[in-house]
Design a protein around this motif. Structure first.
Motif, PDB file in Angstrom:
ATOM      1  N   THR A   1     -13.366  11.268 -14.783  1.00  0.00           N
ATOM      2  CA  THR A   1     -12.657   9.864 -14.730  1.00  0.00           C
ATOM      3  C   THR A   1     -12.759   8.908 -15.785  1.00  0.00           C
ATOM      4  O   THR A   1     -13.686   9.009 -16.496  1.00  0.00           O
ATOM      5  CB  THR A   1     -13.203   9.329 -13.330  1.00  0.00           C
ATOM      6  OG1 THR A   1     -14.551   9.005 -13.614  1.00  0.00           O
ATOM      7  CG2 THR A   1     -13.094  10.113 -12.088  1.00  0.00           C
TER       8      THR A   1
ATOM      9  N   ILE B   1      -6.721  -3.877  -3.701  1.00  0.00           N
ATOM     10  CA  ILE B   1      -7.612  -3.135  -4.837  1.00  0.00           C
ATOM     11  C   ILE B   1      -7.900  -4.103  -5.702  1.00  0.00           C
ATOM     12  O   ILE B   1      -8.669  -4.424  -6.502  1.00  0.00           O
ATOM     13  CB  ILE B   1      -7.244  -1.758  -5.170  1.00  0.00           C
ATOM     14  CG1 ILE B   1      -7.152  -0.952  -4.179  1.00  0.00           C
ATOM     15  CG2 ILE B   1      -8.010  -1.263  -6.471  1.00  0.00           C
ATOM     16  CD1 ILE B   1      -6.435   0.558  -4.457  1.00  0.00           C
TER      17      ILE B   1
ATOM     18  N   LEU C   1      -2.350   1.164  -8.015  1.00  0.00           N
ATOM     19  CA  LEU C   1      -3.802   1.222  -8.139  1.00  0.00           C
ATOM     20  C   LEU C   1      -4.133   2.107  -6.801  1.00  0.00           C
ATOM     21  O   LEU C   1      -5.144   2.854  -6.900  1.00  0.00           O
ATOM     22  CB  LEU C   1      -4.177  -0.210  -7.916  1.00  0.00           C
ATOM     23  CG  LEU C   1      -4.430  -1.050  -9.131  1.00  0.00           C
ATOM     24  CD1 LEU C   1      -4.789  -2.346  -9.129  1.00  0.00           C
ATOM     25  CD2 LEU C   1      -4.978  -0.204 -10.255  1.00  0.00           C
ATOM     26  N   LYS C   2      -3.584   1.919  -5.757  1.00  0.00           N
ATOM     27  CA  LYS C   2      -3.520   2.939  -4.564  1.00  0.00           C
ATOM     28  C   LYS C   2      -3.309   4.305  -4.758  1.00  0.00           C
ATOM     29  O   LYS C   2      -4.136   5.130  -4.300  1.00  0.00           O
ATOM     30  CB  LYS C   2      -2.949   2.278  -3.210  1.00  0.00           C
ATOM     31  CG  LYS C   2      -3.301   0.869  -2.744  1.00  0.00           C
ATOM     32  CD  LYS C   2      -2.517   0.412  -1.532  1.00  0.00           C
ATOM     33  CE  LYS C   2      -3.156  -0.869  -1.078  1.00  0.00           C
ATOM     34  NZ  LYS C   2      -2.321  -1.255   0.139  1.00  0.00           N
ATOM     35  N   ASP C   3      -2.344   4.382  -5.815  1.00  0.00           N
ATOM     36  CA  ASP C   3      -2.175   5.849  -6.327  1.00  0.00           C
ATOM     37  C   ASP C   3      -3.198   6.290  -6.891  1.00  0.00           C
ATOM     38  O   ASP C   3      -3.644   7.581  -6.963  1.00  0.00           O
ATOM     39  CB  ASP C   3      -0.815   5.948  -6.682  1.00  0.00           C
ATOM     40  CG  ASP C   3       0.498   5.812  -5.792  1.00  0.00           C
ATOM     41  OD1 ASP C   3       0.136   6.314  -4.646  1.00  0.00           O
ATOM     42  OD2 ASP C   3       1.651   5.662  -6.189  1.00  0.00           O
TER      43      ASP C   3
ATOM     44  N   ARG D   1      -6.248   5.716  -6.954  1.00  0.00           N
ATOM     45  CA  ARG D   1      -7.404   5.643  -6.208  1.00  0.00           C
ATOM     46  C   ARG D   1      -7.179   7.089  -5.197  1.00  0.00           C
ATOM     47  O   ARG D   1      -8.275   7.823  -5.221  1.00  0.00           O
ATOM     48  CB  ARG D   1      -7.691   4.740  -4.925  1.00  0.00           C
ATOM     49  CG  ARG D   1      -8.889   4.723  -4.219  1.00  0.00           C
ATOM     50  CD  ARG D   1      -9.319   3.474  -3.528  1.00  0.00           C
ATOM     51  NE  ARG D   1      -8.095   3.487  -2.673  1.00  0.00           N
ATOM     52  CZ  ARG D   1      -7.956   2.156  -1.797  1.00  0.00           C
ATOM     53  NH1 ARG D   1      -8.961   1.310  -1.808  1.00  0.00           N
ATOM     54  NH2 ARG D   1      -7.061   2.090  -0.890  1.00  0.00           N
ATOM     55  N   ARG D   2      -6.351   7.240  -4.622  1.00  0.00           N
ATOM     56  CA  ARG D   2      -5.823   8.412  -4.042  1.00  0.00           C
ATOM     57  C   ARG D   2      -5.908   9.761  -4.996  1.00  0.00           C
ATOM     58  O   ARG D   2      -6.721  10.702  -4.571  1.00  0.00           O
ATOM     59  CB  ARG D   2      -4.453   8.488  -3.439  1.00  0.00           C
ATOM     60  CG  ARG D   2      -4.140   9.945  -2.691  1.00  0.00           C
ATOM     61  CD  ARG D   2      -2.683   9.726  -2.299  1.00  0.00           C
ATOM     62  NE  ARG D   2      -1.980   9.550  -3.258  1.00  0.00           N
ATOM     63  CZ  ARG D   2      -1.065  10.316  -4.122  1.00  0.00           C
ATOM     64  NH1 ARG D   2      -1.441  11.921  -3.875  1.00  0.00           N
ATOM     65  NH2 ARG D   2      -0.175  10.182  -4.867  1.00  0.00           N
TER      66      ARG D   2
ATOM     67  N   GLY E   1      -7.918  10.127  -7.787  1.00  0.00           N
ATOM     68  CA  GLY E   1      -9.404   9.952  -8.132  1.00  0.00           C
ATOM     69  C   GLY E   1      -9.427  10.289  -9.621  1.00  0.00           C
ATOM     70  O   GLY E   1     -10.555  10.848 -10.056  1.00  0.00           O
TER      71      GLY E   1
ATOM     72  N   SER F   1     -11.998   5.227 -12.572  1.00  0.00           N
ATOM     73  CA  SER F   1     -13.070   4.479 -11.786  1.00  0.00           C
ATOM     74  C   SER F   1     -12.400   3.286 -11.577  1.00  0.00           C
ATOM     75  O   SER F   1     -12.366   2.394 -12.532  1.00  0.00           O
ATOM     76  CB  SER F   1     -14.325   4.907 -12.359  1.00  0.00           C
ATOM     77  OG  SER F   1     -15.247   4.000 -11.890  1.00  0.00           O
ATOM     78  N   LEU F   2     -12.101   2.884 -10.474  1.00  0.00           N
ATOM     79  CA  LEU F   2     -11.538   1.800 -10.035  1.00  0.00           C
ATOM     80  C   LEU F   2     -12.860   0.718  -9.533  1.00  0.00           C
ATOM     81  O   LEU F   2     -12.942   0.374  -8.458  1.00  0.00           O
ATOM     82  CB  LEU F   2     -10.678   1.814  -8.770  1.00  0.00           C
ATOM     83  CG  LEU F   2      -9.389   2.395  -9.177  1.00  0.00           C
ATOM     84  CD1 LEU F   2      -8.334   2.543  -7.964  1.00  0.00           C
ATOM     85  CD2 LEU F   2      -8.810   1.714 -10.085  1.00  0.00           C
ATOM     86  N   ASP F   3     -13.841   0.515 -10.516  1.00  0.00           N
ATOM     87  CA  ASP F   3     -14.781  -0.451 -10.182  1.00  0.00           C
ATOM     88  C   ASP F   3     -15.071  -1.781 -11.310  1.00  0.00           C
ATOM     89  O   ASP F   3     -14.170  -1.487 -12.256  1.00  0.00           O
ATOM     90  CB  ASP F   3     -16.071   0.134 -10.110  1.00  0.00           C
ATOM     91  CG  ASP F   3     -16.702   1.033 -11.038  1.00  0.00           C
ATOM     92  OD1 ASP F   3     -17.030   2.324 -11.262  1.00  0.00           O
ATOM     93  OD2 ASP F   3     -16.523   0.553 -12.220  1.00  0.00           O
TER      94      ASP F   3
END
Length: 642
Positions: A169, A575, A615-617, A619-620, A622, A625-627
């Protein structure tokens, strides 16, 4: 445009067959005409062709030169005849583009890059000294990305395999996100920390342990074109514009031109018809495609593109982008989850060609689409006198400055002092004069995010220098940089794939525009002065005399009302809010204002919703890294050369 992919393992280990098979499948939609490869010494290069010229069918790529250099070319060489003339000992008129480029590189090395006119990217692998060169054309019309790990380099025309098949990632580049709220991200950025884009007019030299990014060409501020009469400028413009259009018509299949009814697209179509009538174009036919929306009061384009169709005696393909039935409304509910498994870098657009355009391309056999992007920006579509007035100040022509200041103040209907301040403020830093209202970040962004990415959110501002190149030249280059960012963010189309070309971004045309006096382009009460004068009798008068291009205003607010439930839901558990980018309550407040018809930064608001869905895509899928934890930078540091 064709596509390429390469991986170089410094220790000589070839990538696994399963990995290569997955990469090849990812490239396939963009290059259906061939599946070629090179493999030797830890280097694997894939090439998939998308043929648009008669010469491209005879290309074999990757191309191996007599000195064993491996060249992979994705492009269209516009100055073929000139290059063949300079390399006549080893080439003929039937030589392929990649053959010409290879011969030029064998003779001149990196000094060959400025000689190559057209839209292109290039990778060059040296087995002898184990080095790799990645190059992009001066305008940046095509993509070329690369990533560097401790033991390998990977590069690709499309971003998807670099991210999706990396086996890890990536950290999210928040500077890239910041760019989307302003004048778009810088050209070297991608959404992923550690993956870079080759900048326009630059080449990247990679060796084990280091890499350098070098600019190989730039516009010459000392180049000046001065004539005694307007007629001479008009004649020169007609010549370079016709050449720009003719170059983009090089295709063995019919070319499709976007025809909106504005001056940009209409001029391309009318001049293209003239070029074809003279027998100097390679395409067998020019088709047009036009969009209209009769429900939008500020976007009534049909009367204008119809004028062009009447002139050429042919009706184009029309697409109604408005609601088919005024009583029909979108179903309320949560937005459907994306079914696209590819990684895309463009929020709001995954690259899929719309069914209407797909039907048009299939029915007419088009593989090339002409776009009017750039015309408004480079031809004087924004009627501002500021660059001209700054030129007069820089030359210390104070009497002429005072006269033009008075003339333009009357034209603009504003006090001369206000216009003087507009002219002067460009030479001061924004921290001193303040950020203009239209450049300010959206009010719903988090203060910490704004502070950290101030430059990106303000479009990477640069002060106008009164010493050195003329301010109008600086303005031209700055405008082009904005267009380069726009091109860098555009997703490649697929299903079906097609090649987009931009006549107004032709290098020869831009060099001419940058070298003539600013007052040829814009005059009081006469925006686009040169273009309108030069194309009288070529483009219908109704289009040349248009006061302004149509725009969409009402539909955006109607869309907010019709999709209110969906939009409210998107502001819940955002997000981008958890990443410290936006304040979701302020986003909702802005949507409410837009719904009521109050003034809000609508484009930034639309991009905010697109970024959230994107961003949701991510996250889906993977892949990123969305932090908010900052990742350590690579140990390698690039050295920049100019």
């Amino acid at each position: 445009m064709s596509v390429q992919f390469g991986r170089w393992n410094f220790e000589g280990q070839p990538p696994s067959p399963d990995y290569i098979e997955k990469v090849s499948a990812a490239l396939a939609p963009y290059g259906p005409d061939s599946n070629e490869a090179y493999a030797k010494g830890g280097v694997k290069i894939l090439y998939r062709a998308f043929h648009t010229t008669k010469e491209s069918y005879r290309e074999t790529q990757p191309h191996i030169t007599s000195s064993s250099v491996v060249i992979t070319w994705d492009g269209r060489l516009d100055n073929r005849a000139e290059m063949i003339g300079q390399l006549r000992d080893s080439l003929t008129i039937s030589s392929t583009d990649v053959g010409i480029v290879a011969a030029a590189y064998e003779k001149w090395g990196t000094y060959s890059f400025p000689k190559l006119f057209g839209d292109w990217t290039l990778s060059i692998w040296y087995p002898a000294n184990r080095s790799l060169v990645l190059v992009k054309d001066p305008i940046g019309t095509r993509h070329l990305y690369y990533s560097i790990d401790n033991n390998q380099v990977t590069w690709s025309t499309i971003l998807d395999p670099l991210v999706r098949l990396a086996g890890k990632t990536f950290a999210l580049s928040t500077e890239y996100i910041a760019g989307w709220f302003s004048m778009l991200p810088a050209v070297h950025l991608t959404p992923c920390v550690g993956i870079h884009s080759v900048p326009p007019s630059s080449f990247v030299l990679l060796r084990p342990g280091k890499y350098t990014v070098s600019k190989y060409w730039d516009f010459d501020p000392e180049k000046k074109i001065r004539y005694r009469t307007d007629a001479e400028y008009e004649e020169h413009f007609r010549s370079v514009f016709a050449t720009a259009v003719r170059r983009k018509l090089r295709s063995d299949s019919p070319v499709l031109a976007e025809l909106s009814g504005g001056r940009d697209s209409s001029s391309i179509v009318c001049v293209a018809d003239t070029v074809i009538a003279r027998g100097t174009a390679e395409t067998p036919r020019l088709d047009t495609i036009s969009y209209y929306d009769d429900s939008e009061p500020n976007w009534n384009e049909r009367p204008y593109f119809t004028k062009v169709e009447e002139k050429r005696g042919r009706t184009g393909w029309h697409i109604n982008v408005g609601p088919q039935d005024p009583k029909e409304k979108p179903e309320l509910g949560p937005p459907p989850e994306s079914t696209n498994d590819r990684f895309v870098s463009t929020p709001g657009y995954d690259g899929r060609t719309s069914p209407q355009i797909g039907m048009c391309l299939a029915s007419k056999g088009n593989r090339v689409v002409l776009s009017g992007i750039g015309g408004d920006e480079v031809m004087g579509g924004v009627p501002t006198p500021v660059p001209e007035l700054q030129d007069l100040l820089a030359r210390a022509q104070f009497a002429a400055f005072a006269h033009q200041l008075k003339v333009w103040a009357l034209e603009k209907r504003k006090p001369w002092f206000h216009l003087f301040w507009e002219t002067a403020r460009g030479s001061f830093p924004l921290s001193f004069v303040g950020v203009p209202k239209y450049m300010r970040p959206p009010p719903w962004l988090q203060p910490t995010f704004v502070k950290h990415h101030w430059a990106a959110l303000n479009g990477y501002p640069c002060r106008v220098k009164l010493l050195g190149p003329l301010p109008s030249f600086q303005e031209n280059v700055g405008t082009l940089d904005g267009l380069r960012r726009q091109l860098a963010c555009a997703a490649l189309p697929f299903e079906p794939h097609y090649e987009k070309r931009y006549p107004y971004l032709d290098r020869s045309l831009l060099e001419f525009i940058f070298a003539i006096p600013r007052e040829q382009l814009v005059r009081p009460a006469q925006r686009r002065s040169l273009m309108r004068r030069a194309l009288v009798g070529v483009v219908p008068d109704e289009i040349l005399s248009r006061k302004r291009k149509a725009f969409v205003a009402r539909a955006l607010r109607v869309d907010i009302s019709n999709n209110w439930a969906n939009l409210v839901e998107r502001t819940q558990n955002m997000i981008s809010c958890s990443l410290g980018i936006v304040d979701s309550k302020r986003v909702l407040a802005a949507l409410q204002k837009g719904r009521r018809g109050e003034e809000v930064p609508m484009i930034a608001l639309i991009r905010t919703t697109h970024i959230e869905g994107w961003l949701k895509d991510l996250r889906r899928l993977g892949m990123i890294s969305l932090d908010t934890t900052r990742k350590p930078e690579l140990a390698w540091q690039p050295s920049m050369q100019s």
